[in-house]
Design an enzyme around this catalytic site. Structure first.
Site, PDB file in Angstrom:
ATOM      1  N   HIS A  49      -2.304  -1.947  -1.736  1.00 36.26           N
ATOM      2  CA  HIS A  49      -2.199  -0.975  -0.634  1.00 36.26           C
ATOM      3  C   HIS A  49      -0.739  -0.705  -0.242  1.00 36.26           C
ATOM      4  O   HIS A  49      -0.319   0.464  -0.233  1.00 36.26           O
ATOM      5  CB  HIS A  49      -3.008  -1.458   0.563  1.00 36.26           C
ATOM      6  CG  HIS A  49      -2.750  -0.698   1.827  1.00 36.26           C
ATOM      7  ND1 HIS A  49      -3.047   0.632   1.973  1.00 36.26           N
ATOM      8  CD2 HIS A  49      -2.181  -1.096   3.002  1.00 36.26           C
ATOM      9  CE1 HIS A  49      -2.688   1.034   3.186  1.00 36.26           C
ATOM     10  NE2 HIS A  49      -2.163   0.014   3.828  1.00 36.26           N
ATOM     11  N   HIS A  73       5.103  -3.486   5.182  1.00 36.20           N
ATOM     12  CA  HIS A  73       4.651  -3.073   6.517  1.00 36.20           C
ATOM     13  C   HIS A  73       3.532  -3.942   7.087  1.00 36.20           C
ATOM     14  O   HIS A  73       3.310  -3.942   8.300  1.00 36.20           O
ATOM     15  CB  HIS A  73       4.246  -1.599   6.521  1.00 36.20           C
ATOM     16  CG  HIS A  73       2.920  -1.301   5.899  1.00 36.20           C
ATOM     17  ND1 HIS A  73       2.782  -1.010   4.558  1.00 36.20           N
ATOM     18  CD2 HIS A  73       1.672  -1.234   6.417  1.00 36.20           C
ATOM     19  CE1 HIS A  73       1.510  -0.774   4.290  1.00 36.20           C
ATOM     20  NE2 HIS A  73       0.807  -0.901   5.397  1.00 36.20           N
ATOM     21  N   GLU A  77       2.361  -8.911  10.289  1.00 36.91           N
ATOM     22  CA  GLU A  77       1.064  -8.953  10.969  1.00 36.91           C
ATOM     23  C   GLU A  77       0.071  -9.868  10.263  1.00 36.91           C
ATOM     24  O   GLU A  77      -0.665 -10.616  10.907  1.00 36.91           O
ATOM     25  CB  GLU A  77       0.496  -7.526  11.049  1.00 36.91           C
ATOM     26  CG  GLU A  77      -0.908  -7.425  11.609  1.00 36.91           C
ATOM     27  CD  GLU A  77      -0.975  -7.718  13.101  1.00 36.91           C
ATOM     28  OE1 GLU A  77      -2.086  -7.909  13.616  1.00 36.91           O
ATOM     29  OE2 GLU A  77       0.090  -7.774  13.752  1.00 36.91           O
ATOM     30  N   ASP A  78       0.036  -9.811   8.924  1.00 37.93           N
ATOM     31  CA  ASP A  78      -1.075 -10.433   8.193  1.00 37.93           C
ATOM     32  C   ASP A  78      -0.684 -11.590   7.282  1.00 37.93           C
ATOM     33  O   ASP A  78      -1.540 -12.122   6.571  1.00 37.93           O
ATOM     34  CB  ASP A  78      -1.785  -9.368   7.333  1.00 37.93           C
ATOM     35  CG  ASP A  78      -2.400  -8.272   8.181  1.00 37.93           C
ATOM     36  OD1 ASP A  78      -2.793  -8.574   9.321  1.00 37.93           O
ATOM     37  OD2 ASP A  78      -2.480  -7.123   7.713  1.00 37.93           O
ATOM     38  N   ASP A 140       0.379   5.199   5.436  1.00 34.24           N
ATOM     39  CA  ASP A 140      -0.569   4.079   5.462  1.00 34.24           C
ATOM     40  C   ASP A 140      -1.980   4.600   5.742  1.00 34.24           C
ATOM     41  O   ASP A 140      -2.954   4.239   5.071  1.00 34.24           O
ATOM     42  CB  ASP A 140      -0.125   3.085   6.541  1.00 34.24           C
ATOM     43  CG  ASP A 140      -1.173   2.023   6.837  1.00 34.24           C
ATOM     44  OD1 ASP A 140      -1.436   1.189   5.955  1.00 34.24           O
ATOM     45  OD2 ASP A 140      -1.729   2.021   7.948  1.00 34.24           O
ATOM     46  N   ASP A 260      -9.912  35.453   4.555  1.00 32.41           N
ATOM     47  CA  ASP A 260      -8.747  34.814   3.928  1.00 32.41           C
ATOM     48  C   ASP A 260      -9.012  33.358   3.557  1.00 32.41           C
ATOM     49  O   ASP A 260      -8.527  32.432   4.209  1.00 32.41           O
ATOM     50  CB  ASP A 260      -7.508  34.932   4.833  1.00 32.41           C
ATOM     51  CG  ASP A 260      -7.797  34.559   6.273  1.00 32.41           C
ATOM     52  OD1 ASP A 260      -8.976  34.432   6.609  1.00 32.41           O
ATOM     53  OD2 ASP A 260      -6.842  34.387   7.040  1.00 32.41           O
TER      54      ASP A 260
END
Length: 715
Positions: A49, A73, A77-78, A140, A260
Site C-alpha cells: 500500500h 506514512h 501510527e502502525d 492514500d 454533453d
C-alpha cells in the site's frame, strides 16, 4: 505486481535525474522492515500500500520528500517506528510530513457534527502548515478506494460515502480534477453499482449504434485547426459514469436526452492560440448559448485556467470543449501539486501554479470568525465545494461567488459594511429582489442606506459563509444584552433545579467545557435558545446522569492478551478505560498496563520483546479502577464534605484520602477515587473545578511508585 525499489527509483529518475536515490531506497527498505508481517484485508503484504501511494505521487512528478513520506506514512501510527527515528534517518522535512499525515489519519471527518467541525479545523491547520500532507492523504485514499473490494461491505459503504462527501470535493477544490473524477467514480461503484452499470451499458449500446464518436470528432477538430495553421494536441473522451449520473439527476433528464456526455481538450502552444482555436471551433460548430466560460482571463482560485465552451456536433449532439496551453493543462491536471512538481531535476516554475500558502490563507480566512460548530461546517462546505460564478461591480471589478449566490452575498463579498447597509440591488441595471440568484457575467449594483441593519430573513437569502457569519454577528450584537439577561435567569433556574448554584465560576467552567467563548457568550446562547439549560448543567455536572447498559467483565476488560494471561494496572500512571495503553510482561506476574504517555515506559525501551499492543474493551466498565486526584482546597468549614459529596454524586467511590500539605488558609489532599473510565474522570474533575473553594486540581501520577518493577529485568 509489487513495485520494487528499483521500479520506483526509475519512475522518479524519469522526471528528476537529480533525485536522492539513496534516500528513496533507504525509505523503501525502512518501511518494508517496519511493516514486515503486516497484511492488508486482501491478504497482501501491507507494505504494498505505501509503495502504491508513492507511485501515485511519483506519477504526478512530485519532490523526493513527498514520495518518501508516502513510503513511511503509516510507520509512526502502525509500527514500532517513532517520530524521533524518522527525524534522525530522513530529516525534519520528511518527519514533519509523516507526522502530519499520521494526525490526519486519526481524524474522523464523518463523525458527529461537533467532532467533525473540530476535525475540519485540524484539517485546515495541517493544510496551512504544508499542503503536501493533503497530497499524500488524497493519494492514500485513492489507492484504498482502488482496492476497496477486500473490505467488509459495511466498511466499503462508509469509506465510499466519506470519499464522495469529503475527499473527492477536496481534490477538486485543489485543482486535481483527474483525482476527483476517479475518486467519485470509485465511490459511485460502491454506493450505486446498478446505476453505474446501467450507464456503462448505455455507452456500449451508443457506441455500437454511432461508432467511435470521440475519434471522429477528434479527427474533424484536428483537420480544422491544421487548416487554420494551429499546432495543437487534441484529447477526447467520454465522461465518467458518475459525472453523467450527476447531470441526469441535476437536469432530471434520461441518458438519451443528455447532451454533453463527451468532452474534448485542445492543448495549444500559447495563450493567443487558445483564442484562435476558440474562433476555429465556433466557426465550424454552433456554440450553445450560456455555456461559455473564460477561466483564462478570470482564473479559478485554485489556479485553474482554461476556456470552456459547448458546441453542437454531429447529429445535433452537444460536446464540451476545453482549450488551454500546455502549462495550463499541467495545472489543470495536478492543481496545487504543480507547485512541488519537478522537470529534469528542477523545481517546476509554472507561472499558473498557485502559491499554496496564499491559496490556503484565502480558503481559511472566512472560517476563523465562526465559533458555532454547525455554522462553521456550513461555511466550510459552501466555500470548499461550491462551483463559482463571476459577477461585476459597476466599476468592472470581478466578484467570485458560489453558484446560487444572491445580491446579499455580493454585497458582503465587497465589504461587511456594504452588506449590512444593503436595502436593495440592481442586476444588469434593473431593480431585483435580494433573493435573486445571480448568474455568470451579470453586473450587480448594491443600494445602501444609512441606518440600515441586517434583517433576520437575510439568513435564508444568503448562501456564503462570509455573509451568514456577518449577519449572525450583527443580529447577535443587537439583541445581546437582552439575551444575556434572560440567559442568566434561565441558568439560575436550571442549576437550582438540581440543587446547585449558577455562580460565575460554575458558568465559566460550563463555557469552557462547551467551547462557546466567555460567560456572556454562554448566557447569550442560552437566552436565544441556541442551547438549553439542561445542556449547561450537564457540562458541569455530567455525573448526575446514570450510566445504563451491560458492564464489561473486569477479567476481560483488555483486548490483546493471551488466553489466561492476567493483568494489573501500573501504580505510576493508573491507566483508565478509554486511554491508549501498552502492556509490559513480567515473569510470574502476567502483564502490567501503562498509559501510552507514562514516563516509566522509558525504562523498557531496550526490551521491545516485553511490549504488548493492547487496548481497552469498548463498552461501559464497572467503577473499580482507582485513580488519584491532586486537589487544593480552601481550609474552610464543610469544604471537604462538599468535595466528597460531589464525588459520590458523580457515581465514584472514594477508596483512599491522604493529606499531603496543611496550611492555615488551604490544604492539599490526594483522593483515590474508583471510576469507570477516563471520560468519567474528566467529568469529575470538571465538576470539582467549578467549586468556588477549589484552588487547583490535577491528575496525580507517581513516577516512583513500585520502583522494583524497573529492576526486575536483571533477575
Amino acid at each position: 505486481m509489487t513495485t520494487t525499489a528499483d521500479d520506483l527509483v526509475t519512475l522518479v529518475r524519469g522526471f528528476n535525474p537529480k533525485t536522492n536515490e539513496a534516500l528513496i531506497r533507504a525509505a523503501y527498505s525502512y518501511g518494508e522492515r517496519m511493516h514486515e508481517g503486516q497484511t492488508r484485508h486482501s491478504g497482501e503484504p501491507y507494505f504494498t500500500h505505501p509503495v502504491a501511494v508513492a507511485a501515485i505521487l511519483a506519477e504526478q512528478q512530485l519532490d523526493d520528500a513527498t514520495i518518501i513520506t508516502a513510503l513511511l506514512h503509516d510507520t509512526i501510527e502502525d509500527t514500532p517506528a517513532s517520530y524521533g527515528e524518522v527525524l534522525e534517518l530522513f530529516g525534519k522535512d520528511v518527519a514533519e510530513l509523516v507526522d502530519g499525515v499520521t494526525k490526519l489519519t486519526n481524524l474522523q471527518l464523518n463523525s458527529s457534527e461537533t467532532k467533525q467541525a473540530e476535525n475540519f479545523r485540524k484539517l485546515f491547520m495541517a493544510m496551512s502548515k504544508d499542503l503536501r500532507v493533503i497530497l499524500v492523504k488524497l493519494s492514500d485514499r485513492l489507492h484504498n478506494m482502488r482496492t476497496i473490494k477486500a473490505m467488509r461491505p459495511d466498511k466499503q459503504v462508509q469509506k465510499a460515502r466519506e470519499t464522495m462527501d469529503i475527499y473527492a470535493p477536496l481534490a477538486g477544490r485543489m485543482g486535481m480534477q483527474w483525482m476527483r473524477e476517479e475518486l467519485e467514480d470509485l465511490a459511485f461503484r460502491v454506493l450505486n453499482p446498478e446505476a453505474r452499470q446501467s450507464i456503462i451499458r448505455r455507452f456500449i449500446r451508443l457506441q455500437k449504434e454511432t461508432g467511435d464518436v470521440v475519434e471522429r470528432i477528434t479527427a474533424d477538430m484536428r483537420k480544422e485547426l491544421a487548416a487554420a495553421g494551429l499546432n495543437a494536441e487534441i484529447l477526447g473522451r467520454a465522461k465518467k459514469p458518475y459525472s453523467i449520473w450527476r447531470k441526469m439527476e441535476e437536469k432530471e433528464q434520461s441518458f438519451s436526452r443528455l447532451s454533453d456526455i463527451f468532452g474534448f481538450r485542445i492543448i495549444t502552444d500559447s495563450e493567443e492560440d487558445c483564442y484562435r482555436a476558440l474562433g476555429v471551433i465556433h466557426r465550424r460548430w454552433r456554440a450553445v448559448p450560456g455555456r461559455f466560460k473564460d477561466y483564462i482571463s478570470q482564473p479559478k482560485i485554485n489556479g485553474y485556467r482554461s476556456i470552456h465552451t459547448t458546441v453542437s456536433g454531429r447529429d445535433g449532439k452537444r460536446v464540451e470543449v476545453q482549450i488551454r496551453t500546455r502549462q495550463m493543462h499541467d495545472v489543470a491536471e495536478t492543481g496545487v501539486a504543480a507547485h512541488w512538481s519537478y522537470r529534469d531535476g528542477v523545481r517546476s516554475k509554472n507561472p499558473f501554479a498557485v502559491d499554496p500558502v496564499k491559496w490556503v490563507s484565502q480558503l481559511t480566512e472566512q472560517f476563523d470568525g465562526e465559533d458555532d460548530h454547525q455554522n462553521f461546517l456550513e461555511a466550510v462546505k459552501l466555500e470548499m465545494y461550491a462551483d463559482k460564478v463571476f459577477c461585476f461591480t459597476p466599476k468592472g471589478e470581478v466578484i467570485k461567488l458560489p453558484r446560487g449566490a444572491t445580491p446579499i452575498d455580493f454585497a458582503y463579498a465587497i465589504h461587511t459594511r456594504i452588506g449590512s447597509a444593503c436595502v436593495g440591488a440592481k442586476v444588469d441595471g434593473i431593480r431585483a429582489p435580494l433573493w435573486t440568484r445571480v448568474k455568470n457575467g451579470q453586473s450587480v449594483e448594491i443600494i445602501t442606506a444609512e441606518g440600515q441593519t441586517p434583517q433576520a430573513t437575510w439568513l435564508d437569502i444568503a448562501t456564503t459563509g462570509k455573509a451568514k457569519t456577518a449577519i449572525r454577528r450583527a443580529l447577535r450584537s443587537v439583541d445581546r444584552a437582552r439575551f444575556v439577561k434572560l440567559g442568566r435567569e434561565l441558568a439560575r433556574s436550571a442549576f437550582e433545579h438540581v440543587g446547585k448554584k449558577a455562580t460565575d465560576k460554575v458558568l465559566a467552567t460550563a463555557a469552557r467545557a462547551m467551547r462557546v467563548g466567555d460567560v456572556d457568550d454562554l448566557l447569550e446562547q442560552l437566552g436565544s435558545a441556541e442551547i438549553t439549560g439542561r445542556e449547561v448543567v450537564s457540562a458541569v455536572y455530567p455525573g448526575l446522569a446514570k450510566v445504563t447498559g451491560d458492564e464489561v467483565d473486569q477479567k476481560r476488560a483488555v483486548i490483546g492478551l493471551e488466553l489466561g494471561q492476567s493483568f494489573d494496572r501500573a501504580p505510576c500512571c493508573e491507566p483508565l478505560p478509554g486511554e491508549r495503553i501498552v502492556g509490559i510482561t513480567f515473569r510470574g506476574r502476567g502483564v502490567t498496563l501503562h498509559a501510552i504517555d507514562c514516563d516509566r515506559l522509558s525504562a523498557y525501551e531496550d526490551q521491545p520483546e516485553r511490549w504488548l499492543d493492547l487496548r481497552w474493551h469498548d463498552g461501559s466498565h464497572p467503577a473499580v479502577y482507582g485513580v488519584t486526584i491532586d486537589i487544593t482546597v480552601a481550609n474552610d468549614k464543610g469544604v471537604l464534605g462538599r468535595i466528597c459529596s460531589l464525588i459520590g454524586e458523580a457515581g465514584a467511590n472514594i477508596a483512599d484520602l491522604r493529606f499531603v500539605e496543611r496550611k492555615p488558609d488551604y490544604f492539599r489532599v490526594l483522593i483515590n477515587a474508583e471510576l469507570r473510565d477516563v471520560m468519567q474522570l474528566h467529568s469529575l474533575m470538571l465538576t470539582l473545578e467549578a467549586e468556588n473553594n477549589v484552588a487547583a486540581i490535577s491528575r496525580f501520577r507517581d513516577v516512583e511508585a513500585d520502583i522494583s518493577d524497573v529492576v526486575e529485568k536483571v533477575l
